[in-house]
Design a protein around this motif. Structure first.
Motif, PDB file in Angstrom:
ATOM      1  N   ASP A   1       5.274   8.120  -2.822  1.00 27.55           N
ATOM      2  CA  ASP A   1       4.174   7.957  -3.833  1.00 27.55           C
ATOM      3  C   ASP A   1       3.781   6.346  -4.616  1.00 27.55           C
ATOM      4  O   ASP A   1       3.501   6.540  -5.659  1.00 27.55           O
ATOM      5  N   ASP A   2       3.930   5.599  -3.698  1.00 31.38           N
ATOM      6  CA  ASP A   2       3.357   4.184  -3.986  1.00 31.38           C
ATOM      7  C   ASP A   2       2.251   3.959  -3.218  1.00 31.38           C
ATOM      8  O   ASP A   2       2.042   3.497  -1.853  1.00 31.38           O
ATOM      9  N   HIS A   3       1.188   4.036  -3.620  1.00 29.63           N
ATOM     10  CA  HIS A   3      -0.272   4.014  -2.821  1.00 29.63           C
ATOM     11  C   HIS A   3      -1.076   2.529  -3.162  1.00 29.63           C
ATOM     12  O   HIS A   3      -2.138   2.619  -3.308  1.00 29.63           O
ATOM     13  N   GLN A   4      -0.192   1.634  -3.618  1.00 29.45           N
ATOM     14  CA  GLN A   4      -0.744   0.497  -3.935  1.00 29.45           C
ATOM     15  C   GLN A   4      -1.941  -0.124  -2.924  1.00 29.45           C
ATOM     16  O   GLN A   4      -1.390  -0.190  -1.609  1.00 29.45           O
ATOM     17  N   TRP A   5      -2.813  -0.458  -3.334  1.00 30.64           N
ATOM     18  CA  TRP A   5      -4.074  -1.143  -2.483  1.00 30.64           C
ATOM     19  C   TRP A   5      -3.544  -2.005  -1.133  1.00 30.64           C
ATOM     20  O   TRP A   5      -3.984  -2.033  -0.049  1.00 30.64           O
ATOM     21  N   ILE A   6      -2.562  -2.823  -1.701  1.00 31.17           N
ATOM     22  CA  ILE A   6      -2.135  -3.939  -0.579  1.00 31.17           C
ATOM     23  C   ILE A   6      -1.576  -3.338   0.476  1.00 31.17           C
ATOM     24  O   ILE A   6      -1.488  -3.824   1.675  1.00 31.17           O
ATOM     25  N   HIS A   7      -0.841  -1.993   0.280  1.00 34.50           N
ATOM     26  CA  HIS A   7      -0.358  -1.275   1.396  1.00 34.50           C
ATOM     27  C   HIS A   7      -1.381  -0.314   2.326  1.00 34.50           C
ATOM     28  O   HIS A   7      -1.253  -0.203   3.393  1.00 34.50           O
ATOM     29  N   VAL A   8      -2.111   0.506   1.446  1.00 35.91           N
ATOM     30  CA  VAL A   8      -3.198   1.484   2.156  1.00 35.91           C
ATOM     31  C   VAL A   8      -4.684   1.313   2.174  1.00 35.91           C
ATOM     32  O   VAL A   8      -5.080   2.082   2.741  1.00 35.91           O
ATOM     33  N   ASP A   9      -5.179   0.557   1.405  1.00 32.47           N
ATOM     34  CA  ASP A   9      -6.662   0.154   1.600  1.00 32.47           C
ATOM     35  C   ASP A   9      -6.757  -0.947   2.447  1.00 32.47           C
ATOM     36  O   ASP A   9      -6.753  -2.191   2.085  1.00 32.47           O
ATOM     37  N   ARG A  10      -7.134  -0.568   3.653  1.00 35.91           N
ATOM     38  CA  ARG A  10      -7.290  -1.468   4.856  1.00 35.91           C
ATOM     39  C   ARG A  10      -8.400  -2.579   4.647  1.00 35.91           C
ATOM     40  O   ARG A  10      -8.103  -3.681   4.579  1.00 35.91           O
ATOM     41  N   ASP A  11      -9.330  -2.065   4.210  1.00 36.51           N
ATOM     42  CA  ASP A  11     -10.646  -3.084   3.681  1.00 36.51           C
ATOM     43  C   ASP A  11     -10.131  -4.023   2.529  1.00 36.51           C
ATOM     44  O   ASP A  11     -10.360  -5.171   2.759  1.00 36.51           O
ATOM     45  N   ARG A  12      -9.732  -3.535   1.695  1.00 35.37           N
ATOM     46  CA  ARG A  12      -9.537  -4.413   0.563  1.00 35.37           C
ATOM     47  C   ARG A  12      -8.452  -5.148   0.741  1.00 35.37           C
ATOM     48  O   ARG A  12      -8.435  -6.464   0.535  1.00 35.37           O
ATOM     49  N   ALA A  13      -7.231  -4.660   1.272  1.00 38.58           N
ATOM     50  CA  ALA A  13      -6.095  -5.460   1.840  1.00 38.58           C
ATOM     51  C   ALA A  13      -6.783  -6.716   2.729  1.00 38.58           C
ATOM     52  O   ALA A  13      -6.030  -7.755   2.589  1.00 38.58           O
ATOM     53  N   ARG A  14      -7.525  -6.684   3.768  1.00 39.62           N
ATOM     54  CA  ARG A  14      -7.971  -7.612   4.393  1.00 39.62           C
ATOM     55  C   ARG A  14      -8.664  -8.494   3.684  1.00 39.62           C
ATOM     56  O   ARG A  14      -8.545  -9.741   4.275  1.00 39.62           O
ATOM     57  N   ALA A  15      -9.321  -8.256   2.764  1.00 39.57           N
ATOM     58  CA  ALA A  15      -9.877  -9.469   1.893  1.00 39.57           C
ATOM     59  C   ALA A  15      -8.800  -9.962   0.671  1.00 39.57           C
ATOM     60  O   ALA A  15      -9.434 -10.716   0.062  1.00 39.57           O
ATOM     61  N   GLY A  16      -7.746  -9.583   0.722  1.00 39.45           N
ATOM     62  CA  GLY A  16      -6.747  -9.880  -0.259  1.00 39.45           C
ATOM     63  C   GLY A  16      -5.969 -10.947   0.076  1.00 39.45           C
ATOM     64  O   GLY A  16      -6.251 -11.454   0.946  1.00 39.45           O
ATOM     65  N   PRO A  17      -4.864 -11.205  -0.580  1.00 41.04           N
ATOM     66  CA  PRO A  17      -3.971 -12.519  -0.307  1.00 41.04           C
ATOM     67  C   PRO A  17      -3.225 -12.539   0.920  1.00 41.04           C
ATOM     68  O   PRO A  17      -2.959 -13.393   1.203  1.00 41.04           O
ATOM     69  N   PHE A  18      -2.946 -11.447   1.701  1.00 43.26           N
ATOM     70  CA  PHE A  18      -2.287 -11.522   2.947  1.00 43.26           C
ATOM     71  C   PHE A  18      -3.245 -11.336   4.330  1.00 43.26           C
ATOM     72  O   PHE A  18      -2.553 -11.286   5.110  1.00 43.26           O
ATOM     73  N   GLY A  19      -4.482 -11.053   3.724  1.00 41.94           N
ATOM     74  CA  GLY A  19      -5.316 -10.832   5.066  1.00 41.94           C
ATOM     75  C   GLY A  19      -5.335  -9.710   5.681  1.00 41.94           C
ATOM     76  O   GLY A  19      -5.821  -9.508   6.931  1.00 41.94           O
ATOM     77  N   ALA A  20      -4.424  -8.600   5.349  1.00 42.37           N
ATOM     78  CA  ALA A  20      -4.037  -7.632   5.989  1.00 42.37           C
ATOM     79  C   ALA A  20      -3.434  -6.581   5.223  1.00 42.37           C
ATOM     80  O   ALA A  20      -2.731  -7.186   4.335  1.00 42.37           O
ATOM     81  N   PRO A  21      -3.221  -5.341   5.467  1.00 38.53           N
ATOM     82  CA  PRO A  21      -2.456  -4.655   4.709  1.00 38.53           C
ATOM     83  C   PRO A  21      -0.936  -4.874   4.855  1.00 38.53           C
ATOM     84  O   PRO A  21      -0.627  -5.372   6.018  1.00 38.53           O
ATOM     85  N   VAL A  22      -0.058  -4.804   3.923  1.00 37.76           N
ATOM     86  CA  VAL A  22       1.593  -5.387   4.141  1.00 37.76           C
ATOM     87  C   VAL A  22       2.382  -3.985   3.919  1.00 37.76           C
ATOM     88  O   VAL A  22       2.037  -3.230   3.019  1.00 37.76           O
ATOM     89  N   ALA A  23       3.386  -4.193   4.721  1.00 31.38           N
ATOM     90  CA  ALA A  23       4.466  -3.005   4.450  1.00 31.38           C
ATOM     91  C   ALA A  23       5.223  -3.121   3.005  1.00 31.38           C
ATOM     92  O   ALA A  23       5.376  -4.458   2.742  1.00 31.38           O
ATOM     93  N   HIS A  24       5.492  -2.171   2.332  1.00 34.50           N
ATOM     94  CA  HIS A  24       6.333  -1.988   1.298  1.00 34.50           C
ATOM     95  C   HIS A  24       7.557  -2.846   1.489  1.00 34.50           C
ATOM     96  O   HIS A  24       8.255  -2.552   2.554  1.00 34.50           O
TER      97      HIS A  24
END
Length: 150
Positions: free
Chosen positions: A39-62
């Motif tokens: 139940d950890d749906h933080q955007w850096i893990h599951v929101d592909r579009d937002r994660a690509r624009a985020g600090p890591f450039g892609a979704p990251v594993a928990h």
């Protein structure tokens, strides 16, 4: 894979690096399933579009997903032949130095740090380093504590 015929043979390897396992690719499906399970749906893990624009450039594993892969990643590093079972007893000094982006490949290296009597068997501390292919810093470093029952 390094094979130890007995627990005593494993105990003789204290201080040694036991080897490296196979590479495993981290997929978005794996990340999504872990998000569902925890139940950890933080955007850096599951929101592909937002994660690509985020600090890591892609979704990251928990981080805990990476940690939970240790048994799988270590199973082809070493084995003990006269073992009835190994029981997870806990963890020490867990760190996540580098995030693991989707599509990365990880593998484990293992070092036997400690090996002591623990009736009815032995207690082993194995330092596991989860490496990311092509990265100088590891994804995870953890001392796993395992009860080994002959």
């Amino acid at each position: 894979m390094r094979i130890f015929p007995t627990l005593d043979a494993l105990g003789e390897a204290v201080g040694e690096h036991l080897g490296h396992g196979s590479w495993h690719e981290i997929t978005q499906q794996e990340i999504d399933l872990f998000a569902e399970a925890t139940d950890d749906h933080q955007w850096i893990h599951v929101d592909r579009d937002r994660a690509r624009a985020g600090p890591f450039g892609a979704p990251v594993a928990h981080g805990y997903l990476t940690l939970s892969l240790i048994p799988r990643l270590v199973r082809d590093v070493y084995a003990v032949r006269d073992l009835a079972m190994g029981i997870n007893y806990g963890l020490d000094k867990v760190r996540f130095p580098t995030p693991v982006t989707v599509g990365s490949r990880v593998r484990a290296g293992a070092e036997l740090v400690e090996f002591t009597d623990f009736p009815p068997g032995k207690r082993a501390v194995v330092k596991v380093t989860v490496e990311i292919e092509g990265h100088p810093k590891p994804a995870c470093v953890a001392e796993t504590v395992i009860l080994l029952i002959p």
